[in-house]
Scaffold this motif. Structure first.
Motif, short mmCIF file in Angstrom:
data_model
loop_
_atom_site.label_atom_id
_atom_site.label_comp_id
_atom_site.label_asym_id
_atom_site.label_seq_id
_atom_site.Cartn_x
_atom_site.Cartn_y
_atom_site.Cartn_z
N GLY A 168 0.82 -1.21 0.00
CA GLY A 168 0.00 0.00 0.00
C GLY A 168 0.85 1.26 0.00
N MET A 169 1.94 1.24 0.74
CA MET A 169 2.81 2.43 0.78
C MET A 169 3.46 2.68 -0.56
N ILE A 170 3.93 1.61 -1.21
CA ILE A 170 4.57 1.78 -2.52
C ILE A 170 3.55 2.25 -3.55
N GLY A 171 2.38 1.59 -3.57
CA GLY A 171 1.35 1.99 -4.51
C GLY A 171 0.82 3.38 -4.24
N GLY A 172 0.66 3.74 -2.95
CA GLY A 172 0.21 5.08 -2.60
C GLY A 172 1.19 6.14 -3.04
N PHE A 173 2.48 5.85 -2.90
CA PHE A 173 3.51 6.80 -3.33
C PHE A 173 3.47 6.99 -4.85
N LEU A 174 3.31 5.89 -5.59
CA LEU A 174 3.25 5.99 -7.04
C LEU A 174 2.02 6.78 -7.49
N PHE A 175 0.89 6.59 -6.78
CA PHE A 175 -0.29 7.36 -7.15
C PHE A 175 -0.10 8.84 -6.82
N ILE A 176 0.60 9.14 -5.74
CA ILE A 176 0.88 10.54 -5.43
C ILE A 176 1.64 11.18 -6.58
N LEU A 177 2.56 10.43 -7.19
CA LEU A 177 3.30 10.97 -8.33
C LEU A 177 2.34 11.27 -9.49
N SER A 330 -7.26 14.58 2.11
CA SER A 330 -6.64 13.67 1.16
C SER A 330 -7.67 13.03 0.25
N LEU A 331 -8.80 12.62 0.82
CA LEU A 331 -9.84 11.99 0.01
C LEU A 331 -10.47 12.99 -0.95
N VAL A 332 -10.64 14.24 -0.52
CA VAL A 332 -11.21 15.25 -1.40
C VAL A 332 -10.28 15.49 -2.59
N ILE A 333 -8.98 15.63 -2.32
CA ILE A 333 -8.01 15.85 -3.40
C ILE A 333 -7.96 14.64 -4.31
N TRP A 334 -8.00 13.43 -3.71
CA TRP A 334 -8.00 12.20 -4.50
C TRP A 334 -9.20 12.15 -5.42
N PHE A 335 -10.38 12.44 -4.90
CA PHE A 335 -11.59 12.37 -5.70
C PHE A 335 -11.55 13.40 -6.83
N CYS A 336 -11.06 14.61 -6.53
CA CYS A 336 -10.97 15.64 -7.57
C CYS A 336 -10.01 15.21 -8.67
N PHE A 413 -4.67 3.33 -17.61
CA PHE A 413 -5.81 3.83 -16.85
C PHE A 413 -6.13 2.89 -15.69
N HIS A 414 -6.19 1.59 -15.95
CA HIS A 414 -6.49 0.63 -14.88
C HIS A 414 -5.35 0.54 -13.87
N THR A 415 -4.12 0.68 -14.36
CA THR A 415 -2.99 0.71 -13.43
C THR A 415 -3.11 1.90 -12.49
N MET A 416 -3.47 3.05 -13.03
CA MET A 416 -3.66 4.24 -12.21
C MET A 416 -4.75 4.03 -11.17
N PHE A 417 -5.85 3.39 -11.56
CA PHE A 417 -6.93 3.15 -10.61
C PHE A 417 -6.54 2.13 -9.56
N GLY A 418 -5.71 1.15 -9.93
CA GLY A 418 -5.21 0.21 -8.93
C GLY A 418 -4.35 0.91 -7.90
N LEU A 419 -3.48 1.80 -8.36
CA LEU A 419 -2.65 2.58 -7.43
C LEU A 419 -3.50 3.53 -6.61
N ALA A 420 -4.55 4.09 -7.22
CA ALA A 420 -5.45 4.98 -6.48
C ALA A 420 -6.16 4.23 -5.36
N THR A 421 -6.50 2.97 -5.60
CA THR A 421 -7.12 2.15 -4.56
C THR A 421 -6.18 1.95 -3.38
N LEU A 422 -4.90 1.70 -3.67
CA LEU A 422 -3.92 1.56 -2.59
C LEU A 422 -3.75 2.87 -1.84
N TYR A 423 -3.80 3.99 -2.56
CA TYR A 423 -3.70 5.29 -1.90
C TYR A 423 -4.88 5.52 -0.97
#
Length: 478
Positions: A168-177, A330-336, A413-423
């Protein structure tokens, strides 16, 4: 949990064998492109999963489940012969609440999106046989996802929580990027749009709007820095916080200065302080988010005590996931960002090229639009009752705009959503580290550095968008 997600699955039964996303509700919606409607549907799927995860962390949910007849306290027993049918089998309902339940749900959602990413590798247009899976079969996809979530709850506790936390930490970091790229693209697009409107209309209203929001962003950033020094540097042991605040403040001053240098303005006339103010404000948010995860509780304020004047330090180390201000922000920014990536059309601007956001956002295919009659859906069927031109909004259509080529990378796109789920998983659990007995959580120093490094990468990316046209003078960014 399954019932909540099942509502969406039942609502999509009419789309089970069709390949046009949102065809069930298109009669109530304006015309839209198939690429856009599909992304919105996946965004709704993720949003529903996030809502269920939030319900799992509700403070009183576990106590409420204990009142349910078939829920026990972790021990299941067979029905007693003496009691007959008066007492049934009891199950451990504590498994469907708490941080570990969120881990299991997000584990299933992540696997679903990554499986879709592998399945969609190499798709070039909607003529590919896999396009039907991407754009349709929504009931089946919801059922598969619900089944995966239910199956995840049969995973033994063991080391699952601790191991999946690192994923989750690795995926969350990649989604932050990815989130950084989207925010930088948003900042440039916002400024360019308003500057263009000001130049076209020469209206003082647009000029005043530019000044107002630039001033507002910088005012909020300065106020944040003051509050950081007041509440997050209360003792001598908070030297790391002082470094984070001071260093990021200096970097923000540097990028703001660089953005208005004559050399930069010559190569990018629309570059200015509005973009820099957005990046500065977001950097301050990342700094605050990092400091809230520090294990040193003497350097974090307990806002309840501060409000009542009882003290300024946070509670003892034993913690539970909670919906605090940082999690909500964080959730508001993520959703936006997810909504922005689902709706935004990538242009050929310098920002899109330099940040590679055209890989994340929809490509602008306005020059190749055709009417509904000329471009049928993948199933070669027109939505019943549809009429008119989709470009003008007459009628209600979901029309295929990807016959000549996909408008976005389906796999990415699906990779991004997978990382977003971990975030989302890490955000809801406050990036905490589960202890060995999996009963308590504690603050995570690694999460602090993930977010601080992210803030530095954000500043670097924005600086790159400013200086790249000058450094790479032999390339055309127009």
């Amino acid at each position: 949990m399954g019932a909540v997600l099942g509502i969406c699955g039942a609502a999509q039964l009419a789309c089970c064998c069709g390949s046009a996303a949102c065809s069930l509700c298109c009669s109530a919606c304006p015309s839209c492109k198939n690429s856009t409607s599909t992304r919105i549907m996946y965004a709704i799927m993720m949003l529903m999963g996030t809502i269920v995860a939030c319900i799992m962390l509700s403070p009183g949910l576990e106590n409420a489940l204990q009142k349910v007849p078939f829920c026990g306290n972790g021990e299941s027993s067979a029905p007693s012969l003496l009691d007959g049918l008066s007492e049934g089998v009891k199950v451990d309902c504590t498994e469907v609440v708490g941080y570990l339940a969120v881990y299991r749900l997000c584990f299933a959602m992540t696997l679903f999106f990554f499986f879709m990413a592998l399945l969609m590798i190499g798709v070039k247009s909607s003529k590919d046989p896999r396009a039907g899976i991407q754009n349709g079969f929504w009931a089946i996809k919801y059922l598969i996802l619900i089944g995966a979530i239910i199956g995840a709850f049969f995973i033994p506790r063991g080391q699952f929580g601790e191991v999946w936390m690192y994923f989750g930490m690795i995926g969350g970091f990649l989604f932050i990027l990815i989130q950084l790229v989207l925010i930088i693209d948003f900042a440039h697009s916002w400024a360019e749009s308003w500057v263009d409107k000001y130049e076209e209309t020469e209206s003082r209203g647009w000029y005043c709007a530019l000044l107002f929001f630039t001033f507002l962003n910088y005012a909020l950033a300065i106020a944040a820095v003051v509050l950081f020094f007041v509440f997050y540097t209360t003792t001598e042991s908070c030297s790391l916080h002082k470094f984070f605040i001071s260093f990021n403040l200096i970097l923000c001053v540097i990028i703001s200065t660089v953005s208005i240098l004559p050399k930069i303005q010559e190569s990018q006339p629309r570059s200015g302080l509005l973009q820099a103010s957005v990046i500065t404000l977001y950097t301050m948010y990342l700094t605050w988010s990092a400091m809230t995860n520090t294990p040193d509780h003497e350097c974090k304020p307990d806002w309840v005590s501060v409000i009542h004047g009882e003290g300024s330090t946070s509670p003892p180390p034993t913690e539970k996931p909670s919906f605090d201000a940082e999690s909500i922000a964080s959730l508001v920014i993520w959703f936006c960002c997810v909504l922005y990536s689902s709706m935004r059309t990538a242009s050929n601007s310098q920002a899109s090229r330099l940040t590679m956001s055209d890989k994340v956002l929809l490509k602008d295919d306005s020059t190749s639009r055709r009417s509904m009659i000329d471009i049928p859906l993948v199933t070669n069927e027109v939505v019943e009752g549809a009429s008119g031109d989709p470009e003008t909004g007459d009628g209600h259509h979901v029309w295929d705009n990807e016959e000549d080529g996909v408008s976005y990378s389906w796999s990415f796109f699906h990779t991004m959503f997978g990382l977003a789920t971990l975030y989302v998983m890490m955000t809801l659990t406050n990036w905490f580290t589960p202890n060995s007995d999996l009963s308590t959580l504690s603050s995570n120093l690694a999460a602090v550095w993930v977010k601080i490094v992210s803030s530095w990468i954000c500043l670097f990316l924005y600086m790159w968008t400013l200086v790249a046209p000058i450094i790479l003078s032999n390339r055309d960014f127009s």
